[in-house]
Design a protein around this motif. Structure first.
Motif, PDB file in Angstrom:
ATOM      1  N   THR A  37       0.825  -1.213   0.000  1.00 57.27           N
ATOM      2  CA  THR A  37       0.000   0.000   0.000  1.00 57.27           C
ATOM      3  C   THR A  37       0.855   1.257   0.000  1.00 57.27           C
ATOM      4  N   ASP A  38       2.144   1.112  -0.344  1.00 55.05           N
ATOM      5  CA  ASP A  38       3.070   2.235  -0.292  1.00 55.05           C
ATOM      6  C   ASP A  38       3.368   2.760  -1.694  1.00 55.05           C
ATOM      7  N   ASP A  39       4.307   3.677  -1.789  1.00 56.75           N
ATOM      8  CA  ASP A  39       4.665   4.296  -3.061  1.00 56.75           C
ATOM      9  C   ASP A  39       5.218   3.286  -4.067  1.00 56.75           C
ATOM     10  N   VAL A  40       5.999   2.312  -3.592  1.00 61.09           N
ATOM     11  CA  VAL A  40       6.529   1.288  -4.502  1.00 61.09           C
ATOM     12  C   VAL A  40       5.373   0.525  -5.131  1.00 61.09           C
ATOM     13  N   ALA A  41       4.416   0.101  -4.326  1.00 63.62           N
ATOM     14  CA  ALA A  41       3.255  -0.629  -4.839  1.00 63.62           C
ATOM     15  C   ALA A  41       2.468   0.231  -5.821  1.00 63.62           C
ATOM     16  N   ASP A  42       2.268   1.495  -5.476  1.00 66.87           N
ATOM     17  CA  ASP A  42       1.536   2.403  -6.369  1.00 66.87           C
ATOM     18  C   ASP A  42       2.244   2.539  -7.716  1.00 66.87           C
ATOM     19  N   GLN A  43       3.572   2.689  -7.683  1.00 64.32           N
ATOM     20  CA  GLN A  43       4.314   2.842  -8.926  1.00 64.32           C
ATOM     21  C   GLN A  43       4.319   1.555  -9.749  1.00 64.32           C
ATOM     22  N   LEU A  44       4.457   0.421  -9.098  1.00 64.54           N
ATOM     23  CA  LEU A  44       4.402  -0.845  -9.843  1.00 64.54           C
ATOM     24  C   LEU A  44       3.030  -1.032 -10.494  1.00 64.54           C
ATOM     25  N   ARG A  45       1.978  -0.730  -9.759  1.00 64.53           N
ATOM     26  CA  ARG A  45       0.625  -0.855 -10.338  1.00 64.53           C
ATOM     27  C   ARG A  45       0.455   0.091 -11.529  1.00 64.53           C
ATOM     28  N   ALA A  46       0.952   1.310 -11.405  1.00 65.97           N
ATOM     29  CA  ALA A  46       0.856   2.279 -12.492  1.00 65.97           C
ATOM     30  C   ALA A  46       1.673   1.816 -13.703  1.00 65.97           C
ATOM     31  N   TYR A  47       2.837   1.251 -13.465  1.00 60.76           N
ATOM     32  CA  TYR A  47       3.659   0.718 -14.552  1.00 60.76           C
ATOM     33  C   TYR A  47       2.885  -0.371 -15.308  1.00 60.76           C
ATOM     34  N   THR A  53       6.032   5.334 -16.974  1.00 62.93           N
ATOM     35  CA  THR A  53       7.133   4.869 -17.818  1.00 62.93           C
ATOM     36  C   THR A  53       8.501   5.057 -17.174  1.00 62.93           C
ATOM     37  N   SER A  54       8.533   5.643 -16.002  1.00 62.67           N
ATOM     38  CA  SER A  54       9.797   5.866 -15.310  1.00 62.67           C
ATOM     39  C   SER A  54       9.558   5.790 -13.807  1.00 62.67           C
ATOM     40  N   PHE A  55      10.254   4.891 -13.159  1.00 63.73           N
ATOM     41  CA  PHE A  55      10.108   4.736 -11.708  1.00 63.73           C
ATOM     42  C   PHE A  55      10.872   5.835 -10.984  1.00 63.73           C
ATOM     43  N   ALA A  70      27.880  -1.474 -12.269  1.00 65.45           N
ATOM     44  CA  ALA A  70      27.969  -0.692 -13.508  1.00 65.45           C
ATOM     45  C   ALA A  70      26.924  -1.178 -14.513  1.00 65.45           C
ATOM     46  N   VAL A  71      26.738  -2.481 -14.600  1.00 65.64           N
ATOM     47  CA  VAL A  71      25.717  -3.036 -15.503  1.00 65.64           C
ATOM     48  C   VAL A  71      24.336  -2.596 -15.053  1.00 65.64           C
ATOM     49  N   TRP A  72      24.058  -2.681 -13.769  1.00 63.13           N
ATOM     50  CA  TRP A  72      22.743  -2.284 -13.263  1.00 63.13           C
ATOM     51  C   TRP A  72      22.497  -0.801 -13.520  1.00 63.13           C
ATOM     52  N   ASP A  73      23.526   0.018 -13.346  1.00 57.21           N
ATOM     53  CA  ASP A  73      23.389   1.455 -13.645  1.00 57.21           C
ATOM     54  C   ASP A  73      23.110   1.663 -15.131  1.00 57.21           C
ATOM     55  N   GLN A  74      23.779   0.892 -15.973  1.00 56.02           N
ATOM     56  CA  GLN A  74      23.569   1.011 -17.413  1.00 56.02           C
ATOM     57  C   GLN A  74      22.138   0.609 -17.785  1.00 56.02           C
ATOM     58  N   MET A  75      21.600  -0.388 -17.119  1.00 58.96           N
ATOM     59  CA  MET A  75      20.212  -0.800 -17.386  1.00 58.96           C
ATOM     60  C   MET A  75      19.249   0.363 -17.159  1.00 58.96           C
ATOM     61  N   LEU A  76      19.528   1.153 -16.147  1.00 55.59           N
ATOM     62  CA  LEU A  76      18.666   2.291 -15.831  1.00 55.59           C
ATOM     63  C   LEU A  76      18.710   3.356 -16.924  1.00 55.59           C
ATOM     64  N   GLN A  77      19.721   3.290 -17.793  1.00 53.32           N
ATOM     65  CA  GLN A  77      19.847   4.259 -18.883  1.00 53.32           C
ATOM     66  C   GLN A  77      19.084   3.835 -20.139  1.00 53.32           C
ATOM     67  N   ILE A  78      18.608   2.598 -20.182  1.00 53.62           N
ATOM     68  CA  ILE A  78      17.885   2.122 -21.367  1.00 53.62           C
ATOM     69  C   ILE A  78      16.481   2.719 -21.334  1.00 53.62           C
ATOM     70  N   PRO A  79      16.128   3.480 -22.350  1.00 47.11           N
ATOM     71  CA  PRO A  79      14.805   4.120 -22.344  1.00 47.11           C
ATOM     72  C   PRO A  79      13.657   3.112 -22.330  1.00 47.11           C
ATOM     73  N   TYR A  80      12.591   3.524 -21.715  1.00 47.07           N
ATOM     74  CA  TYR A  80      11.356   2.743 -21.674  1.00 47.07           C
ATOM     75  C   TYR A  80      10.952   2.355 -23.097  1.00 47.07           C
ATOM     76  N   GLY A  81      10.589   1.102 -23.276  1.00 47.31           N
ATOM     77  CA  GLY A  81      10.122   0.636 -24.574  1.00 47.31           C
ATOM     78  C   GLY A  81      11.229   0.335 -25.564  1.00 47.31           C
ATOM     79  N   GLU A  82      12.479   0.387 -25.127  1.00 52.38           N
ATOM     80  CA  GLU A  82      13.604   0.083 -26.000  1.00 52.38           C
ATOM     81  C   GLU A  82      14.412  -1.065 -25.409  1.00 52.38           C
ATOM     82  N   THR A  83      15.271  -1.656 -26.230  1.00 52.05           N
ATOM     83  CA  THR A  83      16.140  -2.729 -25.769  1.00 52.05           C
ATOM     84  C   THR A  83      17.576  -2.428 -26.170  1.00 52.05           C
ATOM     85  N   ARG A  84      18.483  -3.109 -25.522  1.00 51.28           N
ATOM     86  CA  ARG A  84      19.903  -3.076 -25.862  1.00 51.28           C
ATOM     87  C   ARG A  84      20.414  -4.508 -25.777  1.00 51.28           C
TER      88      ARG A  84
END
Length: 154
Positions: A37-47, A53-55, A70-84
């Protein structure tokens, strides 16, 4: 750590918060965890509803090697709806021959969905590897592609 869960199109997602922020997301429920019932849950439901489109949640990642982080940080740079590709991410973190190591880092991602390891695909664009299973990866990518197309065309 405090656990909760949300229902989603890819099954229940359990997540954990510590005093610093979100520290874990787990595919499947967690015995005894309450419905979030917190902000994380609200954002996941909205996603999952296609309206986010951005947490914007504070992350608390205390594990992982410097390469994994470094890999995890790079994942955060991949735009919503795109892949690498795994190779693209490897090159982006300074390890151009490290595609397999990127795959291992993806598998160790403690916060899937929010840190979008599902956006990493094979060199040929095919779906390969995902800790939550390829069916979940496909659903996540299709959700994002559909929402991105609606946003781009509106």
């Amino acid at each position: 750590m405090r656990w909760a869960y949300v229902e989603s199109p890819i099954g229940d997602l359990a997540y954990a918060l510590d005093d610093s922020g979100l520290c874990n997301v787990h595919f499947g429920g967690r015995p005894g965890a309450p419905l979030g019932t917190d902000d994380v849950a609200d954002q996941l439901r909205a996603y999952f509803a296609g309206s986010l489109t951005s947490f914007d949640v504070k992350l608390s990642v205390t594990k992982g090697s410097s390469f994994e982080r470094a890999v995890w940080d790079q994942m955060l740079q991949i735009p919503y709806g795109e892949t690498r590709s795994y190779g693209f991410v490897a090159a982006a973190v300074g390890e151009p021959g490290g595609a397999q190591a990127v795959g291992t880092a993806c598998n160790r991602n403690p916060i899937p969905v929010i840190v979008p390891c599902h956006r990493i695909v094979g060199a040929d664009g095919k779906l390969v590897g995902f800790g939550g299973g390829l069916d979940r990866k496909r659903i996540l990518l299709e959700l994002e592609a559909n929402v991105k197309m609606q946003l781009d065309w509106s």
